[in-house]
Design an enzyme around this catalytic site. Structure first.
Site, short mmCIF file in Angstrom:
data_model
loop_
_atom_site.label_atom_id
_atom_site.label_comp_id
_atom_site.label_asym_id
_atom_site.label_seq_id
_atom_site.Cartn_x
_atom_site.Cartn_y
_atom_site.Cartn_z
N THR A 1 9.05 -41.12 2.12
CA THR A 1 8.83 -42.34 2.93
C THR A 1 8.08 -41.99 4.17
O THR A 1 7.73 -43.00 5.12
CB THR A 1 10.44 -42.55 3.77
N GLU B 1 6.57 -25.23 4.79
CA GLU B 1 6.83 -26.43 5.52
C GLU B 1 8.25 -26.03 6.32
O GLU B 1 9.32 -25.38 6.05
CB GLU B 1 7.38 -27.57 4.43
N THR C 1 1.14 -22.97 -7.31
CA THR C 1 1.74 -24.19 -6.77
C THR C 1 0.96 -24.48 -5.47
O THR C 1 1.59 -24.81 -4.24
CB THR C 1 3.34 -23.99 -6.60
N LYS D 1 -4.92 -25.12 0.08
CA LYS D 1 -3.99 -26.16 0.56
C LYS D 1 -2.57 -25.87 0.14
O LYS D 1 -2.62 -25.25 -1.09
CB LYS D 1 -4.25 -27.52 0.67
N ASN E 1 11.25 -32.27 4.12
CA ASN E 1 11.60 -32.76 2.66
C ASN E 1 12.55 -33.99 2.40
O ASN E 1 12.46 -34.63 1.48
CB ASN E 1 11.85 -31.49 1.68
N THR F 1 -2.04 -32.06 2.67
CA THR F 1 -0.93 -32.96 2.53
C THR F 1 0.09 -32.51 3.64
O THR F 1 -0.58 -32.85 4.60
CB THR F 1 -0.07 -32.70 1.21
#
Length: 398
Positions: free
Chosen positions: A398, A271, A185, A174, A393, A148
Site C-alpha cells: 500500500t 530493509e 534475490t 538493487k 513490509n 525499489t
C-alpha cells in the site's frame, strides 16, 4: 587493479539510460544497458521454483548463442505470477527494445522487480522504452531506475591492465528486501570490455556467486524474479582470456571484487537495517561447510535481533552453529565478537561486557568462528532485524 569512479556504462562500448515511465509514483522506473557489439553473456537465476516471466525470456535469449547486446529493466512491478499475460508482456518488452535498437529479439534480456501478482501496465512500458536514449553515458540514471525499497545506489567500477591493455569492469545492483539468495534475490548487472568466452564467463560467474551473492541474507525469503547478468564485449582490445593464465587471475580478481562489494552493499541496505553483520568461519573441513555455517548464523532471526539490540548473546550464535548441518566438534569451537574472545574451545571465558557493548554500537559487526577441525573458511553477510523492517513490509503493497 584499481577502484575508480564510474558507472555500469564505463567499460568501452557500453551505454545506459533510465527514465520515469509512471510505474512508480515519482522515481525513475525503466532503464537499459546497451553494448555497441554482441557481448559474451552469462547469468544465474533465483532457485525459487515459482519464477517470474522475465527469467524465462532472458534464459531463452542467452541460450540462443551465449551472447547479448542489451538488457531492459523495469522496477515497480515484478511481472511475477501473472500467467500467460505476463509471459507475453515480457516478450513484448524484449521485442520493443530490439526494434528500438535494431537488434534481434534474442539479443535482449529482460528483468523486472517490484510488486508480485500485478500485470505490467504495458502502455507505460511502451512509452518508457520509446523515451530511453541511445548512445548516451547515463549510467547513474540506470542505477536509479532499478531501485525499489533500496535507500542508496549500489555500484562499483574497477580497471586493470591485461596483456598491455586497460580493461574496465563495472557492476550495479538493487536489493534490500526478500533477500536470501541461492541464487538470487536481487538484480545485479556486470559489464566489462574484456574478451572472454560465454562458457568460461558462466563458469566464473557461478563460482563467484556462490562465494558472494549466495552468502548474503536479509530476511530469509528467496524472490521469484532475480538474477545476475554479465556482459563482456571485448572492446578493450585485450586478447581473449583463457584459464590458467595471468590474465585470467587478474580478471578473476576484478570479478570477485565487483561481486563481493555489491553483495555487501545489498546486505548493508537491508530493509530497516542499522548494521552490516559479517560472519567469518574458519577451521572447517571444507569451504561448503564453512559458508553454510556462516550463512546459517547470519540468517538467524535471534542473532539478528540480538545485534540490533546490542546484546552480546553468544548463545544464539552457538545454537545456530549446532543446527547448521555443517560438520563440527561440539567441544572445540571458538567465537569472537570483534576483538573480544567470548568462547574458547567451547568454554566460556571472562570478557569486558562494556567493551563488547561499545563494539556492538558500530555499523559493521564482525563475528569470527573457529571450528578447529580443518583448514577451510567461508564468510557470509547480513544485517540486523529492526522495528523498521516490520513497518516497511507491513505497508509494502500500500
Amino acid at each position: 587493479m584499481e577502484i575508480i569512479e564510474g558507472a555500469i556504462d564505463s567499460p568501452k562500448g557500453f551505454h545506459a539510460d533510465g527514465k520515469f515511465a509512471g510505474l512508480k509514483r515519482k522515481r525513475k522506473d525503466i532503464g537499459w544497458i546497451v553494448s555497441e557489439v554482441p557481448a559474451s553473456a552469462a547469468a544465474v537465476y533465483t532457485t525459487n521454483i515459482i519464477q517470474a516471466a522475465p527469467i524465462a525470456v532472458t534464459k531463452a535469449s542467452i541460450q540462443q548463442d551465449g551472447t547479448l547486446q542489451a538488457i531492459i529493466v523495469n522496477s515497480g512491478n515484478a511481472n511475477a505470477c501473472t500467467g500467460k499475460q505476463g509471459t507475453e508482456d515480457a516478450k513484448t518488452m524484449r521485442r520493443l527494445t530490439a526494434e528500438r535498437l535494431q537488434l534481434s529479439e534474442t539479443d535482449v534480456a529482460v528483468a523486472s522487480t517490484g510488486i508480485i501478482g500485478e500485470t505490467l501496465p504495458m502502455e507505460k512500458i511502451t512509452t518508457g522504452i520509446k523515451m530511453l536514449e541511445t548512445n548516451v553515458q547515463n549510467g547513474k540514471a540506470f542505477q536509479q531506475a532499478i531501485l525499489t525499497t533500496d535507500t542508496f545506489e549500489k555500484t562499483i567500477t574497477c580497471k586493470a591492465v591485461i596483456d598491455g591493455n586497460e580493461v574496465t569492469m563495472s557492476g550495479v545492483s538493487k536489493g534490500s528486501g526478500m533477500i536470501h539468495p541461492n541464487m538470487a534475490t536481487m538484480l545485479a548487472f556486470i559489464t566489462t570490455d574484456a574478451a572472454i568466452s560465454p562458457l568460461l564467463l558462466q563458469q566464473l560467474l557461478k563460482q563467484k556467486v556462490d562465494q558472494t551473492f549466495n552468502q548474503i541474507t536479509v530476511d530469509g525469503d528467496t524472490s521469484t524474479n532475480d538474477m545476475v547478468i554479465v556482459m563482456a564485449n571485448g572492446m578493450s582490445g585485450a586478447a581473449e582470456i583463457f584459464p590458467n593464465t595471468e590474465a585470467y587471475e587478474i580478471f578473476t580478481d576484478m570479478f570477485h571484487t565487483i561481486c563481493e562489494f555489491l553483495a555487501k552493499q545489498i546486505a548493508r541496505d537491508g530493509e530497516g537495517a542499522t548494521k552490516l553483520i559479517e560472519i567469518n568461519v574458519k577451521g572447517a573441513t571444507n569451504s561448503e561447510d564453512a559458508r553454510m555455517i556462516a550463512k546459517k548464523i547470519v540468517s538467524s532471526s535471534l542473532v539478528k535481533t540480538a545485534i540490533f539490540g546490542g546484546d552480546a548473546n553468544w548463545g544464539r550464535i552457538i545454537c545456530a552453529i549446532g543446527y547448521s548441518g555443517g560438520r563440527i566438534t561440539p567441544d572445540n569451537i571458538t567465537i569472537k565478537i570483534g576483538d573480544t574472545m567470548i568462547l574458547q574451545q567451547s568454554e566460556p571465558v571472562e570478557f569486558s561486557q562494556a567493551e563488547v557493548d561499545l563494539y556492538l554500537r558500530r555499523e559493521h559487526i564482525v563475528v569470527d568462528v573457529n571450528l578447529h577441525i580443518g583448514i577451510a573458511s567461508g564468510t557470509a553477510w547480513g544485517c540486523d532485524l529492526s522495528y523498521e523492517y516490520v513497518k516497511i513490509n507491513a505497508c509494502y503493497h500500500t
